[in-house]
Design an enzyme around this catalytic site. Sequence first.
Site, PDB file in Angstrom:
ATOM      1  N   HIS A 118       0.818  -1.218   0.000  1.00 14.81           N
ATOM      2  CA  HIS A 118       0.000   0.000   0.000  1.00 14.81           C
ATOM      3  C   HIS A 118       0.846   1.259   0.000  1.00 14.81           C
ATOM      4  CE1 HIS A 118      -3.455  -2.578   1.832  1.00 14.81           C
ATOM      5  NE2 HIS A 118      -3.281  -2.785   0.560  1.00 14.81           N
ATOM      6  N   CYS A 148       5.111  23.582  -8.896  1.00 19.54           N
ATOM      7  CA  CYS A 148       4.211  23.962 -10.012  1.00 19.54           C
ATOM      8  C   CYS A 148       2.885  24.483  -9.478  1.00 19.54           C
ATOM      9  CB  CYS A 148       3.971  22.745 -10.912  1.00 19.54           C
ATOM     10  SG  CYS A 148       2.824  21.537 -10.224  1.00 19.54           S
ATOM     11  N   GLY A 185      -1.190  -9.851  12.320  1.00 13.38           N
ATOM     12  CA  GLY A 185      -1.763  -8.534  12.605  1.00 13.38           C
ATOM     13  C   GLY A 185      -2.588  -7.954  11.480  1.00 13.38           C
ATOM     14  N   THR A 186      -3.306  -8.831  10.767  1.00 15.27           N
ATOM     15  CA  THR A 186      -4.202  -8.320   9.733  1.00 15.27           C
ATOM     16  C   THR A 186      -5.575  -8.968   9.880  1.00 15.27           C
ATOM     17  OG1 THR A 186      -4.555  -8.012   7.342  1.00 15.27           O
ATOM     18  CG2 THR A 186      -3.423 -10.039   8.014  1.00 15.27           C
ATOM     19  N   GLU A 213      -7.401 -11.551  17.798  1.00 14.96           N
ATOM     20  CA  GLU A 213      -8.819 -11.765  17.443  1.00 14.96           C
ATOM     21  C   GLU A 213      -8.940 -12.837  16.361  1.00 14.96           C
ATOM     22  OE1 GLU A 213      -9.599  -8.540  19.881  1.00 14.96           O
ATOM     23  OE2 GLU A 213     -11.200  -9.530  18.723  1.00 14.96           O
ATOM     24  N   ALA A 229       1.544  -9.959  18.506  1.00 17.73           N
ATOM     25  CA  ALA A 229       2.738 -10.263  17.703  1.00 17.73           C
ATOM     26  C   ALA A 229       4.018  -9.995  18.484  1.00 17.73           C
ATOM     27  CB  ALA A 229       2.714  -9.423  16.426  1.00 17.73           C
TER      28      ALA A 229
HETATM   29  N1  APR Z   1      -0.618  -8.253  17.429  1.00 12.03           N
HETATM   30  C1  APR Z   1      -1.202  -8.883  16.376  1.00 12.03           C
HETATM   31  N2  APR Z   1      -2.387  -8.493  15.832  1.00 12.03           N
HETATM   32  C2  APR Z   1      -2.999  -7.432  16.406  1.00 12.03           C
HETATM   33  C3  APR Z   1      -2.461  -6.736  17.504  1.00 12.03           C
HETATM   34  C4  APR Z   1      -1.215  -7.192  18.011  1.00 12.03           C
HETATM   35  N3  APR Z   1      -0.628  -6.583  19.069  1.00 12.03           N
HETATM   36  N4  APR Z   1      -3.329  -5.724  17.845  1.00 12.03           N
HETATM   37  C5  APR Z   1      -4.362  -5.798  16.976  1.00 12.03           C
HETATM   38  N5  APR Z   1      -4.178  -6.831  16.116  1.00 12.03           N
HETATM   39  C6  APR Z   1      -5.036  -7.262  15.014  1.00 12.03           C
HETATM   40  C7  APR Z   1      -6.492  -6.926  15.159  1.00 12.03           C
HETATM   41  O1  APR Z   1      -7.167  -7.959  15.861  1.00 12.03           O
HETATM   42  C8  APR Z   1      -6.950  -6.856  13.692  1.00 12.03           C
HETATM   43  O2  APR Z   1      -7.428  -8.129  13.246  1.00 12.03           O
HETATM   44  O3  APR Z   1      -4.611  -6.565  13.865  1.00 12.03           O
HETATM   45  C9  APR Z   1      -5.675  -6.527  12.918  1.00 12.03           C
HETATM   46  C10 APR Z   1      -5.711  -5.152  12.281  1.00 12.03           C
HETATM   47  O4  APR Z   1      -6.713  -5.186  11.296  1.00 12.03           O
HETATM   48  P1  APR Z   1      -7.040  -3.854  10.489  1.00 12.03           P
HETATM   49  O5  APR Z   1      -7.177  -2.719  11.431  1.00 12.03           O
HETATM   50  O6  APR Z   1      -8.162  -4.204   9.552  1.00 12.03           O
HETATM   51  O7  APR Z   1      -5.721  -3.565   9.634  1.00 12.03           O
HETATM   52  P2  APR Z   1      -5.253  -4.283   8.303  1.00 12.03           P
HETATM   53  O8  APR Z   1      -5.643  -5.725   8.279  1.00 12.03           O
HETATM   54  O9  APR Z   1      -3.812  -3.969   8.147  1.00 12.03           O
HETATM   55  O10 APR Z   1      -6.096  -3.472   7.181  1.00 12.03           O
HETATM   56  C11 APR Z   1      -5.760  -3.756   5.827  1.00 12.03           C
HETATM   57  O11 APR Z   1      -7.180  -1.943   5.133  1.00 12.03           O
HETATM   58  O12 APR Z   1      -7.904   0.158   5.673  1.00 12.03           O
HETATM   59  C12 APR Z   1      -7.087  -0.547   4.808  1.00 12.03           C
HETATM   60  O13 APR Z   1      -5.159   0.233   3.715  1.00 12.03           O
HETATM   61  C13 APR Z   1      -5.662  -0.120   4.969  1.00 12.03           C
HETATM   62  O14 APR Z   1      -3.657  -1.472   4.961  1.00 12.03           O
HETATM   63  C14 APR Z   1      -4.963  -1.353   5.512  1.00 12.03           C
HETATM   64  C15 APR Z   1      -5.861  -2.484   5.036  1.00 12.03           C
END
Ligand code: APR
Length: 242
Positions: A118, A148, A185-186, A213, A229
């Site tokens: 991204h 510009c 962490g996604t 989660e 993490a």
């Molecule tokens: N360690 C691991 N995971 C964690 C932690 C932690 N300490 N804290 C939170 N999380 C998890 C949450 O449970 C959640 O599932 O990280 C995840 C974050 O999810 P999102 O907030 O949806 O972020 P992401 O998955 O990176 O979003 C993807 O969506 O909004 C767009 O461009 C944006 O890159 C982003 C993309």
Amino acid sequence: MSVLGDVAEKLQNAKRVAVLTGAGISAESGIATFRGKGGLWERYDVEKLATPRGLKSDPAYFWEWFEGRRREMLGAEPNPGHRALAELEKLVESFTLITQNIDRLHQRAGSKNVLELHGNAFTIYCPRDGWRMETYEPLPSIPPFCQCGAVMRPDVVLFEEPLDEGTLRSAFLAAENAEVFMSIGTSAVVYPAAYLPVEAQRNGAFLIEINPEETPLTAIADAVFQQKAGEILPKIVEKLRG
Ligand code: APR
């Protein structure tokens, strides 16, 4: 054998490892996630704001929001999770770190082979004449202007925008060839990034998920750590070191 022992053994025997990280790996560095509790989506209408239309219709508001995120990232430090992945890269023959994050904390922790799906928050460019600059300082003016006269934009993928073809192709290649794939962490709900873990497993990779989660991956992953993490990654690397 424990899940930790099993995962360490898989990583020990793997020549090719790929990792996908999301906002969660930077949460312990104090950077807000998008969808979790207290996430950005609770406070801002991100889908309206972080779009080409949002930038065009109200550049001052867009840049106030975005510069706030940039300064938060500049003030943050890599956490033990980022550092453990940089360590892991040294222990694996072929290691690809694919991140959805724009904070560059992986690079600051020492990770080398990083694919930024991204983009990143520290390169800005002029959509009119293409002039670009990389800066790790607070921006002198909000919004930033090109010589510009046009308003500059961050080199990030905004909603409704396509990802960089080459970066995406490299990410899928790494996922399809991985023997071990870690999703860390996604929330695994934003595509095409969310296809990567599934494609990896479909091509024979051992799929590991690290997330406190549940996500759509949790039910199909081969190993799940419902932990932070920054807590579990150092333990996995320590186990790998033996
Ligand atoms: N360690 C691991 N995971 C964690 C932690 C932690 N300490 N804290 C939170 N999380 C998890 C949450 O449970 C959640 O599932 O990280 C995840 C974050 O999810 P999102 O907030 O949806 O972020 P992401 O998955 O990176 O979003 C993807 O969506 O909004 C767009 O461009 C944006 O890159 C982003 C993309």
